[in-house]
Design an enzyme around this catalytic site. Structure first.
Site, PDB file in Angstrom:
ATOM      1  N   LYS A  15       0.899  -1.325  -0.049  1.00 25.17           N
ATOM      2  CA  LYS A  15      -0.098  -0.141   0.128  1.00 25.17           C
ATOM      3  C   LYS A  15       1.321   1.147  -0.448  1.00 25.17           C
ATOM      4  O   LYS A  15       1.893   1.263   0.297  1.00 25.17           O
ATOM      5  CB  LYS A  15      -0.580  -0.263   1.403  1.00 25.17           C
ATOM      6  CG  LYS A  15      -1.747   0.971   1.449  1.00 25.17           C
ATOM      7  CD  LYS A  15      -2.463   1.333   2.359  1.00 25.17           C
ATOM      8  CE  LYS A  15      -3.203   2.323   3.061  1.00 25.17           C
ATOM      9  NZ  LYS A  15      -3.670   2.540   4.266  1.00 25.17           N
ATOM     10  N   ALA A  62      -9.509   5.244   4.770  1.00 25.49           N
ATOM     11  CA  ALA A  62      -9.394   6.586   5.402  1.00 25.49           C
ATOM     12  C   ALA A  62     -10.461   6.973   5.668  1.00 25.49           C
ATOM     13  O   ALA A  62     -11.489   7.423   4.645  1.00 25.49           O
ATOM     14  CB  ALA A  62      -8.149   6.958   5.275  1.00 25.49           C
ATOM     15  N   GLY A  63     -10.750   7.262   7.107  1.00 22.93           N
ATOM     16  CA  GLY A  63     -12.186   8.113   7.685  1.00 22.93           C
ATOM     17  C   GLY A  63     -13.452   7.784   7.286  1.00 22.93           C
ATOM     18  O   GLY A  63     -14.269   8.213   8.382  1.00 22.93           O
ATOM     19  N   ASN A  75      -9.470   0.649  10.102  1.00 24.70           N
ATOM     20  CA  ASN A  75      -9.056   0.827  11.514  1.00 24.70           C
ATOM     21  C   ASN A  75      -9.324   1.374  13.242  1.00 24.70           C
ATOM     22  O   ASN A  75      -9.163   1.149  13.614  1.00 24.70           O
ATOM     23  CB  ASN A  75      -7.193   1.124  11.108  1.00 24.70           C
ATOM     24  CG  ASN A  75      -6.400   0.854  11.546  1.00 24.70           C
ATOM     25  OD1 ASN A  75      -7.147   0.817  12.919  1.00 24.70           O
ATOM     26  ND2 ASN A  75      -4.356   0.969  11.909  1.00 24.70           N
ATOM     27  N   THR A  76      -9.226   3.333  12.387  1.00 21.29           N
ATOM     28  CA  THR A  76      -9.235   3.474  13.630  1.00 21.29           C
ATOM     29  C   THR A  76     -10.713   3.630  14.308  1.00 21.29           C
ATOM     30  O   THR A  76     -11.316   3.567  15.268  1.00 21.29           O
ATOM     31  CB  THR A  76      -9.332   5.231  13.316  1.00 21.29           C
ATOM     32  OG1 THR A  76      -8.040   5.314  12.889  1.00 21.29           O
ATOM     33  CG2 THR A  76      -9.393   5.702  15.136  1.00 21.29           C
ATOM     34  N   GLY A 122      -7.774   8.577   9.889  1.00 19.41           N
ATOM     35  CA  GLY A 122      -7.890   8.502  11.526  1.00 19.41           C
ATOM     36  C   GLY A 122      -9.280   9.598  12.108  1.00 19.41           C
ATOM     37  O   GLY A 122      -9.264   9.758  13.342  1.00 19.41           O
TER      38      GLY A 122
END
Lengths: 253, 63
Positions: free
Chosen positions: A94, A181-182, A203-204, A155
């Site tokens: 990635k 992301a986001g 992830n977050t 995040g």
């Protein structure tokens, strides 16, 4: 029905890519299992002693997707990718090239350059990018195996802030579009999948949830629901009502 | 002295494999750079010399 996600010639049944950052090592295994994830991202950093090897906490058979986080230029991303390969992580990479520490926005130009260098060296590059159609086309031409546009800053859990531009990528780019992301909630993951995203990377949203395992499950189901709805074809939208019950045979007299 | 991950270390005369072993790291899941060059696995028997800069890279959690 066979509905596989194909990236660089490799087939996956799950459309949920899980990031491994911000987790207690002990919780990663359960999160991956309950997410049903077949691809997990990792980062590379200096290691100084045996402080718990994350690879021992990722279930066997999962495809490892190292990122090039920390890279500020294409050359640095290329070096990190080669280190990942040397450390036994295979060809998937990635690409993350970032030199903005406030919003962590990717540098599309350097990312496209990195894509070209990596594809030429036999890697399967998955570029993390700001959703710009021209940049995405450059990355396709440079040998990307999928495009990973951001929904919102890394995040942030803000959700699909770039929705309309991701939609354009889905329409115009023939490679899998993996929203990365986001994404903060399962409903947002579902929405992206409904509009035709090939997969979701999160992830977050999971790592900072009240209950990590339950949130991993919720994301899994939301992504499956969104994909199924996309394949089914969503119903039409009208300005006015359209009765669902018959407009004849009313019980009046 | 060898500079290992930015810190001076009494590692001159050790091979890369011995250094990794002293750090309790598995060579197959670790990447090593000497100066700016990535060391390939067959060369992990290399003996470190005084003043060399070594980077030991491994996997950590990340998104």
């Amino acid at each position: 029905m066979s509905d596989k996600l194909i990236i660089g010639g490799h087939e996956f049944s799950s459309r949920f890519i899980l990031g491994s950052g911000k987790f207690d090592l002990d919780l990663i295994n359960a999160a991956v299992e309950h997410a049903g994830a077949e691809i997990v991202t990792l980062a590379l950093r200096r290691v100084n002693s045996f402080s718990g090897n994350i690879l021992e906490h990722i279930p066997a058979g999962v495809t490892l997707l190292p990122n090039t986080s920390g890279a500020r230029t294409a050359e640095e991303a290329y070096k990190i990718a080669r280190l990942a390969r040397e450390a036994g992580c295979g060809e998937f990479i990635k690409i993350e090239v970032i030199h903005d520490s406030k919003y962590l926005l990717p540098d599309n130009y350097e990312t496209a350059k990195a894509c070209e260098m990596l594809a030429k060296d036999g890697f399967i590059p998955l570029p993390y990018m700001y959703p710009d159609l021209n940049a995405a086309r450059d990355m396709v031409n440079a040998g990307a195996a999928a495009i990973m546009p951001l929904a919102a800053p890394i995040g942030s859990n803000q959700g699909l802030a770039t929705k309309q531009f991701i939609r354009i990528l889905i329409e115009e780019i023939d490679l899998p579009i993996i929203v990365d992301a986001g994404i903060g909630k399962p409903s947002q993951a579902c929405e992206a999948m409904e509009m035709g995203a090939a997969a979701i990377m999160a992830n977050t949203a999971i790592a900072t949830a009240g209950n990590i395992v339950e949130m991993a499950k919720a994301f899994k189901h939301a992504i499956i629901a969104g994909r199924t709805a996309y394949l089914a074809g969503t119903g039409r939208v009208l300005d006015k009502a359209s009765a669902s019950s018959p407009l004849t045979g009313f019980i009046r007299e | 002295m060898v500079i290992v991950n930015g810190e001076p270390k009494e590692a001159a005369g050790m091979t890369v494999l011995e250094l990794l072993s002293s750090m309790q790291l598995k060579p197959e899941r670790t990447a090593v750079m000497i100066g700016d060059e990535i060391l390939s696995k067959p060369d992990y028997g290399k003996v470190l010399t005084d003043g060399e800069t070594v980077e030991i890279i491994g996997f950590v959690g990340g998104g």
